[in-house]
Design a protein around this motif. Structure first.
Motif, PDB file in Angstrom:
ATOM      1  N   LEU A 222       0.714  -1.271   0.058  1.00  0.00           N
ATOM      2  CA  LEU A 222      -0.090  -0.104   0.082  1.00  0.00           C
ATOM      3  C   LEU A 222       0.878   1.229   0.179  1.00  0.00           C
ATOM      4  O   LEU A 222       0.564   2.199  -0.841  1.00  0.00           O
ATOM      5  CB  LEU A 222      -0.759  -0.117   1.339  1.00  0.00           C
ATOM      6  CG  LEU A 222      -1.971   0.914   1.278  1.00  0.00           C
ATOM      7  CD1 LEU A 222      -2.816   1.489  -0.056  1.00  0.00           C
ATOM      8  CD2 LEU A 222      -2.665   0.883   2.509  1.00  0.00           C
ATOM      9  N   MET A 223       1.978   1.391   0.751  1.00  0.00           N
ATOM     10  CA  MET A 223       2.739   2.497   0.784  1.00  0.00           C
ATOM     11  C   MET A 223       3.533   2.834  -0.484  1.00  0.00           C
ATOM     12  O   MET A 223       3.205   3.891  -0.827  1.00  0.00           O
ATOM     13  CB  MET A 223       3.846   2.138   2.043  1.00  0.00           C
ATOM     14  CG  MET A 223       4.696   3.443   2.154  1.00  0.00           C
ATOM     15  SD  MET A 223       5.878   3.031   3.468  1.00  0.00           S
ATOM     16  CE  MET A 223       4.892   2.495   5.010  1.00  0.00           C
ATOM     17  N   ALA A 224       3.887   1.923  -1.076  1.00  0.00           N
ATOM     18  CA  ALA A 224       4.505   2.143  -2.590  1.00  0.00           C
ATOM     19  C   ALA A 224       3.549   2.307  -3.565  1.00  0.00           C
ATOM     20  O   ALA A 224       3.812   3.285  -4.361  1.00  0.00           O
ATOM     21  CB  ALA A 224       5.162   0.850  -2.941  1.00  0.00           C
ATOM     22  N   MET A 225       2.181   1.854  -3.630  1.00  0.00           N
ATOM     23  CA  MET A 225       1.159   2.176  -4.500  1.00  0.00           C
ATOM     24  C   MET A 225       0.756   3.711  -4.163  1.00  0.00           C
ATOM     25  O   MET A 225       0.694   4.486  -5.148  1.00  0.00           O
ATOM     26  CB  MET A 225       0.024   1.362  -4.247  1.00  0.00           C
ATOM     27  CG  MET A 225      -1.056   1.479  -5.117  1.00  0.00           C
ATOM     28  SD  MET A 225      -2.389   2.808  -5.156  1.00  0.00           S
ATOM     29  CE  MET A 225      -3.098   2.289  -3.670  1.00  0.00           C
ATOM     30  N   GLU A 268       9.214   6.212   7.257  1.00  0.00           N
ATOM     31  CA  GLU A 268       9.157   5.224   6.453  1.00  0.00           C
ATOM     32  C   GLU A 268       8.421   5.486   5.287  1.00  0.00           C
ATOM     33  O   GLU A 268       8.786   5.322   4.094  1.00  0.00           O
ATOM     34  CB  GLU A 268       8.471   3.773   7.048  1.00  0.00           C
ATOM     35  CG  GLU A 268       9.487   3.008   7.794  1.00  0.00           C
ATOM     36  CD  GLU A 268       9.125   2.057   8.511  1.00  0.00           C
ATOM     37  OE1 GLU A 268       7.727   1.687   8.400  1.00  0.00           O
ATOM     38  OE2 GLU A 268       9.715   1.309   9.399  1.00  0.00           O
ATOM     39  N   LEU A 269       7.235   6.182   5.384  1.00  0.00           N
ATOM     40  CA  LEU A 269       6.608   6.915   4.212  1.00  0.00           C
ATOM     41  C   LEU A 269       7.473   7.716   3.604  1.00  0.00           C
ATOM     42  O   LEU A 269       7.218   7.830   2.218  1.00  0.00           O
ATOM     43  CB  LEU A 269       5.214   7.493   4.892  1.00  0.00           C
ATOM     44  CG  LEU A 269       3.947   6.735   5.436  1.00  0.00           C
ATOM     45  CD1 LEU A 269       3.058   7.566   6.242  1.00  0.00           C
ATOM     46  CD2 LEU A 269       3.371   6.081   4.196  1.00  0.00           C
ATOM     47  N   GLU A 270       8.039   8.613   4.023  1.00  0.00           N
ATOM     48  CA  GLU A 270       9.110   9.468   3.363  1.00  0.00           C
ATOM     49  C   GLU A 270       9.955   8.852   2.860  1.00  0.00           C
ATOM     50  O   GLU A 270      10.276   9.221   1.627  1.00  0.00           O
ATOM     51  CB  GLU A 270       9.687  10.646   4.268  1.00  0.00           C
ATOM     52  CG  GLU A 270       8.628  11.599   4.895  1.00  0.00           C
ATOM     53  CD  GLU A 270       9.485  12.564   5.753  1.00  0.00           C
ATOM     54  OE1 GLU A 270       9.527  14.000   5.292  1.00  0.00           O
ATOM     55  OE2 GLU A 270      10.200  12.304   6.772  1.00  0.00           O
ATOM     56  N   THR A 271      10.476   7.917   3.296  1.00  0.00           N
ATOM     57  CA  THR A 271      11.591   7.330   2.605  1.00  0.00           C
ATOM     58  C   THR A 271      11.115   6.415   1.084  1.00  0.00           C
ATOM     59  O   THR A 271      11.450   6.252   0.168  1.00  0.00           O
ATOM     60  CB  THR A 271      12.150   5.949   3.389  1.00  0.00           C
ATOM     61  OG1 THR A 271      12.785   6.486   4.657  1.00  0.00           O
ATOM     62  CG2 THR A 271      12.971   5.126   2.676  1.00  0.00           C
ATOM     63  N   ALA A 272       9.580   5.991   1.148  1.00  0.00           N
ATOM     64  CA  ALA A 272       9.001   5.400   0.285  1.00  0.00           C
ATOM     65  C   ALA A 272       8.843   6.570  -0.907  1.00  0.00           C
ATOM     66  O   ALA A 272       8.083   6.018  -1.966  1.00  0.00           O
ATOM     67  CB  ALA A 272       7.653   4.672   0.877  1.00  0.00           C
ATOM     68  N   GLY A 273       8.703   8.027  -0.517  1.00  0.00           N
ATOM     69  CA  GLY A 273       8.301   8.719  -1.568  1.00  0.00           C
ATOM     70  C   GLY A 273       7.204   9.475  -1.306  1.00  0.00           C
ATOM     71  O   GLY A 273       6.715  10.302  -2.182  1.00  0.00           O
TER      72      GLY A 273
END
Length: 376
Positions: A222-225, A268-273
């Motif tokens: 979900l995070m990457a999406m 982690e959300l920031e790291t994911a973009g």
């Protein structure tokens, strides 16, 4: 550091890293006790909303609150109150900087998220909006009553609820989004889901925000999406599955444990973009928490402004309100829900996820007029 409409007087560079370093290195020596304790320090602004505001007060998140002192918290020492002048500059930036708009929502003023459950078994209104036409009519009514965003969910996350298949959840929410768009709804739509497939379908239908009550722990995709689709998100402290979350929940320190969880997930959300400017945080009232846990969080909600993102409170009609307020039927919990919302306004909370939109809208309007001494 400029006060009033406060902005950082210098470029703090990597904001998250700098703030975290300030938090981890602050010690009792910083505040003159003569004793060094190396564990993390947390700075909770003691929020005021009074019209008699000192000229040297700091603004809270660019909103209606202000503060001159903070409560200094740690896991190994007693809490104490210190002047906000002692707070590291990068931490002050997190506490004070205006939050960027998300989905057109201006966090300098309170915002309401209307709850639209397209489910047969949600704890308060299960089945009421299960039919697409009923859900669409309810969404339009919430818009007319003053909601700023609609949160559509197709899977109950009440205590004891079981996970349903993706296809079933999609079949509940996507037609509702389509119907609202066809009816000309002008509000942004949030999809309340833990699953990437459901979120992707809802976004394609027109949803503008993903609200994951699991804090992006349920579905690793979900995070990457969300990053790939460039949609903002709400991250909630709710890491346990609803089916078991109320089975003897325990914390070392519920306030600091929830803060640390959300800080880690935001990193982690920031790291994911997903930039911090597109993230909302929710401490997860009622998700894996006892009545005492919920009340401990509500008493010190202003701590979570240290995350540097807008805060959402989702306490509407929840079980603890019935227990404290003597209202066993969820339908009778609007007064208690509004009472909790007004208390949270005094902590500077920006977003309120509510069932009773018209009543909450009226209460907030009167709260604003009363603290200002004038109509808006």
């Amino acid at each position: 550091m400029v006060r009033g409409n406060l902005r950082c007087a210098r470029d703090v560079g990597d904001w998250g890293r700098c703030a975290k370093e300030c938090l981890s290195t602050a010690s009792d020596d910083t505040f003159g006790s003569g004793k060094f304790v190396s564990d993390t320090r947390y700075f909770r602004p003691i929020v005021q909303v009074d019209t008699a505001r000192p000229s040297d007060a700091f603004s809270l998140a660019g909103g209606w609150g202000w503060f001159t002192h903070v409560e200094l918290l740690s896991r190994s020492d007693v809490a104490r109150i210190v002047s906000a002048d002692h707070v590291p500059e990068a931490v002050l930036a997190r506490l004070c900087d205006r939050r960027p708009d998300i989905c057109g929502l201006d966090f300098a003023a309170p915002q309401m998220m209307g709850i639209l459950n397209a489910t047969p078994d949600s704890f308060s209104d299960g089945g009421k909006h299960a039919a697409v036409a009923d859900a669409c009519a309810a969404g339009l009514a919430m818009q007319a009553a003053g909601a700023n965003i609609l949160d559509i969910g197709g899977e109950s996350t009440r205590p004891g609820a079981e996970t349903i298949p993706n296809a079933e959840e999609i079949s509940r929410v996507t037609p509702v989004i389509d119907a609202l768009n066809a009816a000309g709804v002008s509000l942004p739509i949030s999809i309340d889901t833990r699953k990437s497939a459901v979120a992707a379908s809802a976004i394609s239908a027109g949803a503008a925000l993903v609200n994951d009550v699991s804090g992006f722990t349920h579905d690793p995709a979900l995070m990457a999406m969300c990053a790939a689709r460039q949609v903002p998100v709400c991250v909630t402290h709710g890491p346990q599955d609803p089916s078991v979350m109320q089975e003897d929940p325990r914390y070392d320190n519920v306030l600091l444990d929830v803060f640390d969880f959300l800080e880690k997930r935001i990193d982690e959300l920031e790291t994911a973009g997903i930039p911090r400017g597109r993230i909302i945080a929710d401490p997860g009232i009622g998700f894996g928490k006892t009545i005492d846990h919920n009340l401990a969080l509500l008493a010190r909600l202003s701590l979570f402004h240290g995350l540097g993102v807008p805060l959402l409170l989702g306490a509407s009609r929840k079980r603890f309100i019935g227990a404290v307020g003597g209202a066993p039927d969820p339908q009778d919990r609007a007064p208690g829900s509004i009472g909790v919302a007004l208390a949270a306004l005094n902590h500077g909370v920006q977003v309120f996820r509510v069932h009773d939109v018209a009543q909450t809208h009226q209460a907030i309007a009167l709260w604003q007029a009363a603290i200002r001494g004038e109509q808006s």
